[in-house]
Design a protein around this motif. Structure first.
Motif, PDB file in Angstrom:
ATOM      1  N   ASP A  44       0.860  -1.193   0.000  1.00 53.95           N
ATOM      2  CA  ASP A  44       0.000   0.000   0.000  1.00 53.95           C
ATOM      3  C   ASP A  44       0.894   1.239   0.000  1.00 53.95           C
ATOM      4  N   GLY A  45       0.235   2.410  -0.087  1.00 54.17           N
ATOM      5  CA  GLY A  45       0.984   3.653   0.018  1.00 54.17           C
ATOM      6  C   GLY A  45       1.693   4.060  -1.249  1.00 54.17           C
ATOM      7  N   SER A  60      -2.028   0.312  -5.121  1.00 49.23           N
ATOM      8  CA  SER A  60      -1.499  -0.828  -4.379  1.00 49.23           C
ATOM      9  C   SER A  60      -0.959  -1.856  -5.367  1.00 49.23           C
ATOM     10  N   ALA A  61      -0.266  -2.830  -4.828  1.00 56.06           N
ATOM     11  CA  ALA A  61       0.303  -3.894  -5.648  1.00 56.06           C
ATOM     12  C   ALA A  61       0.263  -5.202  -4.876  1.00 56.06           C
ATOM     13  N   ASP A  62       0.198  -6.290  -5.618  1.00 54.96           N
ATOM     14  CA  ASP A  62       0.232  -7.629  -5.036  1.00 54.96           C
ATOM     15  C   ASP A  62       1.292  -8.443  -5.759  1.00 54.96           C
ATOM     16  N   ALA A  63       1.942  -9.323  -5.024  1.00 52.83           N
ATOM     17  CA  ALA A  63       2.992 -10.154  -5.612  1.00 52.83           C
ATOM     18  C   ALA A  63       2.943 -11.550  -5.016  1.00 52.83           C
ATOM     19  N   VAL A  64       2.969 -12.555  -5.879  1.00 54.22           N
ATOM     20  CA  VAL A  64       3.176 -13.945  -5.473  1.00 54.22           C
ATOM     21  C   VAL A  64       4.559 -14.324  -5.985  1.00 54.22           C
ATOM     22  N   HIS A 111       0.510   3.875 -11.777  1.00 55.78           N
ATOM     23  CA  HIS A 111       1.361   4.662 -10.901  1.00 55.78           C
ATOM     24  C   HIS A 111       2.282   5.545 -11.734  1.00 55.78           C
ATOM     25  N   ASP A 112       2.644   6.679 -11.178  1.00 56.53           N
ATOM     26  CA  ASP A 112       3.552   7.616 -11.831  1.00 56.53           C
ATOM     27  C   ASP A 112       4.992   7.302 -11.432  1.00 56.53           C
ATOM     28  N   GLY A 113       5.864   7.230 -12.420  1.00 63.70           N
ATOM     29  CA  GLY A 113       7.267   6.981 -12.117  1.00 63.70           C
ATOM     30  C   GLY A 113       7.517   5.548 -11.696  1.00 63.70           C
ATOM     31  N   ASP A 114       8.781   5.237 -11.409  1.00 61.86           N
ATOM     32  CA  ASP A 114       9.146   3.885 -11.001  1.00 61.86           C
ATOM     33  C   ASP A 114       8.656   3.591  -9.594  1.00 61.86           C
ATOM     34  N   GLU A 115       8.284   2.330  -9.345  1.00 62.33           N
ATOM     35  CA  GLU A 115       7.922   1.877  -8.008  1.00 62.33           C
ATOM     36  C   GLU A 115       8.925   0.832  -7.550  1.00 62.33           C
ATOM     37  N   ASP A 116       9.418   1.004  -6.337  1.00 61.60           N
ATOM     38  CA  ASP A 116      10.396   0.095  -5.747  1.00 61.60           C
ATOM     39  C   ASP A 116       9.674  -0.778  -4.733  1.00 61.60           C
ATOM     40  N   LEU A 117       9.539  -2.069  -5.052  1.00 63.04           N
ATOM     41  CA  LEU A 117       8.860  -3.005  -4.150  1.00 63.04           C
ATOM     42  C   LEU A 117       9.881  -3.895  -3.445  1.00 63.04           C
ATOM     43  N   GLY A 118      10.928  -3.300  -2.957  1.00 62.96           N
ATOM     44  CA  GLY A 118      11.957  -4.091  -2.286  1.00 62.96           C
ATOM     45  C   GLY A 118      12.872  -4.726  -3.301  1.00 62.96           C
TER      46      GLY A 118
END
Length: 247
Positions: A56-57, A63-67, A96-103
């Motif tokens: 979230d956030g 939001s995003a989900d990952a398996v 989403h705008d721009g890159d998202e870093d999910l770890g």
């Protein structure tokens, strides 16, 4: 029924009944030992962890989900073991705008919700076949542009990774660090120069259950910022889902 088969069945039943039954304490100890071994990223055992993450956030309240499937296959090489570890993510992410870093997963910007396969990553850790109290592993890491629907960079990347851990009593405590650089791919795709640091703290309960905290901290050195910063994002997990008993 043939008399020979009756004799064989009777003998098999006798052998099974003659085996000493394991006590509940012995069974519990076996479950706990197996659970601890499965938590060792460079343990000498075939392991196929499956993780689910919800994020979230994000920008625009998305939001995003990952398996994520993380199969581990060890190979003996002389006095060392090569731990072949893969990270295979299937993603669903809002616009989403721009890159998202999910770890350990980076997603380029998108104007619509996307879902599909992300980039597959390979980690190879060389570790002693007979580890001591402090267990370590060193080796290469590669990321392949296997993403669909733009769910990852189109660059080929490689780097190095190191891991150290110890398992005193009911605890499993350790840390992993790696850095990857892009070396091939489309010239118009953004370059990759990313650091990842993750520590993990597990406390083992009875019957194979355990509590875990695994924050991930990343720094994207290729971003055009005035100063580089760490962390860029922190992700923490306090719930581990066991797919079988013991985990």
């Amino acid at each position: 029924m043939n008399k020979k088969w009756l004799i064989l069945i009777a003998f098999a039943v006798f052998v099974c009944m003659a085996q000493p039954a394991a006590t509940q304490e012995e069974q519990a100890t076996g479950q706990e030992d197996l659970a601890k071994k499965s938590q060792n990223p460079v343990g000498n055992m075939i392991n196929v962890p499956i993780e689910y993450w919800h994020y979230d956030g994000m920008v625009n309240d998305g939001s995003a989900d990952a398996v994520i499937v993380k199969p581990v296959l060890p190979t003996r090489i002389g006095n060392s073991i090569l731990i072949n570890r893969f990270i295979i993510p299937y993603l669903g992410i809002d616009a989403h705008d721009g890159d998202e870093d999910l770890g350990d997963i980076s997603i380029p910007g998108s104007t619509s919700r996307e879902s599909g396969l992300g980039n597959i990553q390979y980690q190879g850790f060389f570790t002693p076949a007979e580890p001591g109290k402090v267990i370590w592993g060193l080796g290469p890491v590669f990321e392949f542009p296997t993403n669909t629907s733009g769910l990852g960079t189109d660059k080929w990347s490689a780097g190095a990774a190191a891991l150290v851990l110890t398992m005193p009593g009911n605890w499993v405590v350790g840390a992993l660090v790696q850095n990857m650089w892009s070396f091939a791919g489309p010239s118009d795709a953004p370059s990759v120069n990313q650091l990842l640091f993750q520590y993990f703290i597990n406390y083992n309960l009875s019957n194979g259950w355990y509590l875990t905290s695994t924050p991930i901290m990343t720094a994207d050195w290729a971003r055009q910022h005035g100063t580089k910063h760490l962390p860029h994002r922190i992700r923490s997990n306090w719930i581990h889902l066991c797919l079988w008993d013991p985990c």
